[in-house]
Structures are given as structure tokens and as C-alpha cells.
Design an enzyme around this catalytic site. Structure first.
Site, mmCIF file in Angstrom:
data_model
loop_
_atom_site.group_PDB
_atom_site.id
_atom_site.type_symbol
_atom_site.label_atom_id
_atom_site.label_comp_id
_atom_site.label_asym_id
_atom_site.label_seq_id
_atom_site.Cartn_x
_atom_site.Cartn_y
_atom_site.Cartn_z
ATOM 1 N N LEU A 325 28.184 -2.843 60.129
ATOM 2 C CA LEU A 325 27.225 -2.005 59.411
ATOM 3 C C LEU A 325 27.967 -0.787 58.886
ATOM 4 O O LEU A 325 28.919 -0.306 59.509
ATOM 5 C CB LEU A 325 26.088 -1.551 60.332
ATOM 6 C CG LEU A 325 25.251 -2.645 61.002
ATOM 7 C CD1 LEU A 325 24.210 -2.007 61.924
ATOM 8 C CD2 LEU A 325 24.576 -3.523 59.966
ATOM 9 N N GLU A 326 27.530 -0.257 57.768
ATOM 10 C CA GLU A 326 28.219 0.865 57.131
ATOM 11 C C GLU A 326 28.244 2.114 57.992
ATOM 12 O O GLU A 326 29.042 3.026 57.759
ATOM 13 C CB GLU A 326 27.554 1.182 55.788
ATOM 14 C CG GLU A 326 26.138 1.674 55.926
ATOM 15 C CD GLU A 326 25.306 1.423 54.670
ATOM 16 O OE1 GLU A 326 24.804 2.407 54.117
ATOM 17 O OE2 GLU A 326 25.160 0.259 54.266
#
Length: 536
Positions: A325-326
């Protein structure tokens, strides 16, 4: 010794016209006590006011974080990446009450490091061909901002195009930790994410700004292990101590504190209930068929973040992937919804800006992203549509650099109703909004840029799958039970290219049972190894 400051006293000392920087991600990591005090002080006195607010990721879960200071005249300008879960801020932007610059989230995190080095800005090709490109909008996100100075410049290095995102000096930056010692050293043992607190602190100091930390605990000096210190004390000017973590320092919107989200406790994956077979799961199931063994994967907010992780867990292929995930999460099962950005059983939690180094440089194998609008050229809009000024988040950074991009969206929006029976789908009611439009209202993903760079791009819906070609969007698959003319072509504002060998989507996607992806992967992997002569 570092000094403690009362949150209201801090709010009183901020001069009007100051630039303040915030660190957080969605509903996590914000300095709620500090921001609430600033909002309260403004309502009571009218001060501080005329603030410029800088932030990288979204800063609210619909009620906390930046929402405490989302007041006309308190804020005059915002430079950030996302306001999808910040309704009050979004209203200020949409009603042209404040200037608004929207930049890619990864570029904002990297700008902090550029500022820490006192450079003029962050240089990157990310954003070319999108609304951030100064030849289009320059990241100016509402009408009020259109007449203001350009903060993004087009430059050329070795005959190649790049964007320069200008440095924004801070007067204050508010960072959050779990504990602080008497010398000001900060640790983050109970936080769910590392974020960019060190880079933000160093960026502020480079321009003479103050670093204020919000923490839960105070420790004696020299009691922290040196490797546990995330921000050293020489960067910290003062701290605010929270009294009620349940309202001032929640770990996530649903938890005051859980060792699961800090990475201190792993849970059994069999305890997770399968998600129901609905239109979102169908889209996710078709999307995960694009996965390959050992792929490094990114999940975006919305359908991808909500369903891809649970589906890969159900199918038993999680251990054969690297989900990211970013926010910096690697591995585990993403939570999704308004807690997008955290995961159960994460294998690693990286600094926010460092996950973007990998996204920009190496480029992940595949990313799954949402889409609000898609046009005939393959352009995608997720940032501004209708009356909603949402922002781009990390979408531009990730999709522009990924080796393969899979957009996940319902075919129509606003009231779509379907029935899933016996391996096929029935469209009971169409949505009011045609998502496949002649021209997107804002370019967040450039089909032209992707085609030029030979990107592998798919657009997956519950009833059709498209691919990007040099000539435009091509329809490759339709769902069982769907009529091509009635349910697809008549619901689009343009006619796509139709593949000569138009296929029917896998019926297993539409059945309420496992698709046996793990077994299929094992067979394919063994066949590939045999072909290479690895297995005799």
C-alpha cells in the site's frame, strides 16, 4: 530539555499568514489535539488566520484531522494530494473559498526530502500529460487558483521533459509519535504507520521552521534504544502531550490502540470471513486473474483496497504475492474503507516516502486502481468529477510507473443494481452515470502517455474488460448473460474498438465458490519450471 507546550498556547502563538505542514494518512497519524485547538482558537478569536496548509496524503476519515481547521479565512491556501474523506475541506475547495493546488502524493513526500536539502524543488517525470502538467492545469484545482502563480514548471534535462514541483518553506510542521524523551527523541511504537515524520521535520528545519510533536508518553532521557528513535531530539522544538487518546490520538478510526495494527500481534487468517459475492467482488475476481506468482502489487483506495486483499486471502495466494500500500505497508491483508492504508499481519511497514522510491524507480509489477471516468483514449479521471474535488492521492505516481495497470470500476455509477446467478450476471437497473465518456473532465491517468511508453493497461468492470491500444480503448471480454449492444455499447458515450476474438469472461468469477487460483497457479508454475528444465 525539550519543552512541553499546551495545545491552546501553541494555537495562540501561530502568526497569521503562516505556512503549516501536516503529517498523516487518512484517519491515521494526525495531530488531532493540536488541530482541534487551532480550530477552536480561530472560532473564538479569529486567529490564527490566512494559513497555507501543506500535506501529502489525505488528512481525515471524514471527521478528524484537517477537518478541525477546515474554516474559511483560517485557511487561505492548501497544497496537498487528497480530500476524498475531508468533506469540509472539499467544500472550501469546491466553493472557491481557498486556493488549492493538488499534486501527486509521492511527489509531495519526495519534495520534503528536496526541501530538507534546501533544493528549489522536486524534479520528476511523474505528472506529465495529466492535470498537474502546466500545459494543462498545473495542478491548480479550482477556478480561484487558475489566476495564481505557477508552482509546477516544465523543464528539460538531456532533451527529456520533467516537472519541477516548487519548494514550500514551512513555519511549522506538526508530527506525531508515540513517546518522547526529555531530550526530544521520538519513537513510534504504537503508531500504525511510519509516514514521513523525519523528512517533514528536516524540511521545516532547513527553512527555519518549528517542529512540534504530539505524543502519548514522556520518558526519561537515554532510555530509548537508539534504533527505535525515528526523529532525533535536535529537530524537535516542543511537544504536546495528549490526555485522552480515544479522542485526541486514535491509532485508527476504529481502534484507540490495537497491537495488530502496530505489527506486534499476528492473527489467524482463517478467522477472516469471506466477503459476499457482489458487484465489487466480481470486479476484484476478474482483476486478480491478472496476477502472476511472486508479483509485487500495489492496491489503490476503493474497490481494489477493499476487495483484492480479501480475495487473494480466500484463494490462498497471499503468500505467493507481495501486496503493498502507498502508506508504506508491505504484505498482510489490507483493511480498506475509511481505514485504507493499514493492514492486518503486515510483513513490513516502511516510511511513506521510501515506498514511493520503489514505485517511481523500479515500478511495481501490477497496480489495481479505481476509476470514476474513462474516455475513448484510455484517459482516466479519479480526481475531480461532477461537483466533487477529491484529489489524486498517489494514483498518478503509481499508475505512471507501474509495469501493468488494472483499473477496477463499475460500468455505470449511481444506482446500478445487478443479480448474480448460476455463473452469469443480470443487469437489473443501470446506474445514472455513464462512466465511459467521450472525454474525461480531468486527466489523472494519461492514455496517450501510457500508449507512448507501451504500458500494459486493462479496464475491468462487472460486465466488460477493455485494454488500451495505440488506437484507443478495445473491448476484449464481456460477461456471461450480458448483451453487447444493450448492456455495453448503449451505455457508453463512444464506440470502442471491438476485438475480433471477443471472449466471454470466466464463468467461475460469477459463482459463489472459490476459483481455485492457488491450484491453477501451482500447475502453471510447475509447467513453466518443467519447460525451463528445472523439474525433471
Amino acid at each position: 530539555m525539550v519543552k512541553q507546550i499546551n495545545a491552546m498556547d501553541l494555537a495562540c502563538e501561530i502568526p497569521e499568514g503562516s505556512t503549516i505542514a501536516l503529517v498523516g494518512f487518512g484517519g491515521m497519524g494526525q495531530c488531532d489535539k493540536i488541530l482541534r485547538a487551532i480550530g477552536q482558537q480561530f472560532k473564538e478569536t479569529g486567529y490564527p488566520n490566512n494559513l497555507t496548509v501543506f500535506h501529502t496524503a489525505g488528512q481525515s476519515d471524514n471527521s478528524n484531522g484537517i477537518e478541525y481547521i477546515a474554516e474559511e479565512k483560517l485557511i487561505s491556501r492548501v497544497i496537498g494530494g487528497h480530500w476524498g474523506l475531508s468533506p469540509k475541506m472539499r467544500k472550501l475547495i469546491e466553493e472557491n473559498k481557498i486556493d488549492c493546488f493538488c499534486w501527486p502524493q509521492g511527489q509531495l513526500t519526495h519534495l520534503l526530502r528536496a526541501m530538507a536539502n534546501k533544493l528549489p524543488g522536486q524534479i520528476s517525470p511523474v505528472g506529465l500529460g495529466t492535470f498537474v502538467d502546466p500545459r494543462i492545469d498545473g495542478g491548480k484545482f479550482n477556478e480561484k487558483t487558475k489566476s495564481k502563480e505557477d508552482l509546477v514548471q516544465l523543464i528539460h534535462i538531456n532533451n527529456e521533459e520533467f516537472l519541477l514541483y516548487s519548494s514550500i518553506p514551512f513555519d511549522y510542521v506538526f508530527i506525531r509519535g508515540t513517546s518522547i524523551d526529555e531530550d526530544g527523541n521520538i519513537t513510534i511504537e504504537e503508531e500504525p504507520l511510519k509516514l514521513e515524520i523525519l523528512s517533514a521535520a528536516q524540511a521545516a528545519k532547513a527553512y527555519g521552521g518549528k517542529v512540534i510533536a504530539q505524543v502519548k508518553y514522556v520518558a526519561k532521557k537515554e532510555t530509548f534504544h537508539p534504533k527505535d528513535i525515528v526523529v532525533p531530539g535536535y529537530l524537535v522544538d516542543a511537544y504536546v502531550l495528549v490526555e485522552d487518546p480515544s479522542t485526541e490520538h486514535r491509532q485508527t478510526p476504529s481502534e484507540v490502540f490495537s497491537p495488530i495494527f502496530s505489527g506486534d500481534l499476528r492473527t489467524q487468517t482463517r478467522d477472516f470471513e469471506p466477503i459476499p459475492l457482489d458487484v465489487r467482488k466480481i470486479i476484484g475476481r476478474r482483476a486478480v486473474q491478472e496476477l502472476t506468482k511472486n508479483a509485487v502489487v500495489n492496491l489503490g483506495i476503493g474497490i481494489p483496497g477493499d476487495v483484492i486483499g480479501p480475495i487473494t486471502n480466500e484463494e490462498g495466494i497471499n503468500q505467493d504475492l507481495v501486496l503493498t500500500l502507498e502508506s508504506g505497508i508491505v504484505g498482510g491483508i489490507p483493511v480498506g474503507a475509511n481505514e485504507f492504508g493499514v493492514a492486518r499481519n503486515a510483513s513490513a511497514i516502511l516510511d511513506h516516502e521510501y515506498i514511493f522510491d520503489y514505485y517511481h524507480g523500479a515500478g511495481i509489477d501490477i497496480t489495481f486502481m479505481g476509476a470514476a471516468e474513462v474516455d475513448c483514449l484510455g484517459n482516466v479521471n479519479v480526481s475531480k468529477f461532477g461537483e466533487r474535488a477529491v484529489g489524486c492521492g498517489g494514483f498518478i505516481d503509481i499508475t505512471q510507473s507501474a509495469k501493468k495497470v488494472v483499473f477496477c470500476t463499475t460500468f455505470t455509477g449511481g444506482g446500478l443494481m445487478v443479480s448474480i446467478n448460476n455463473g452469469k450476471i443480470d443487469i437489473l437497473q443501470e446506474g445514472r452515470i455513464n462512466k465511459f465518456t467521450e472525454k474525461v473532465s480531468q486527466i489523472t491517468f494519461s492514455g496517450e502517455f501510457a500508449s507512448k511508453h507501451l504500458k500494459n493497461v486493462l479496464y475491468v468492470t462487472e460486465r466488460a474488460v477493455f485494454t488500451l491500444t495505440k488506437e484507443g480503448l478495445m473491448l476484449n471480454e464481456i460477461a456471461p448473460g450480458v448483451d453487447l449492444e444493450k448492456h455495453i455499447l448503449n451505455q457508453m458515450n463512444f464506440k470502442p474498438i471491438i476485438a475480433k476474438n471477443l471472449k466471454i469472461m470466466d464463468v467461475q468469477i460469477f459463482k459463489n465458490q472459490l476459483m481455485n487460483l492457488h491450484e491453477n497457479w501451482t500447475v502453471k508454475y510447475q509447467e513453466k519450471q518443467c519447460y525451463r528444465g528445472v523439474i525433471n
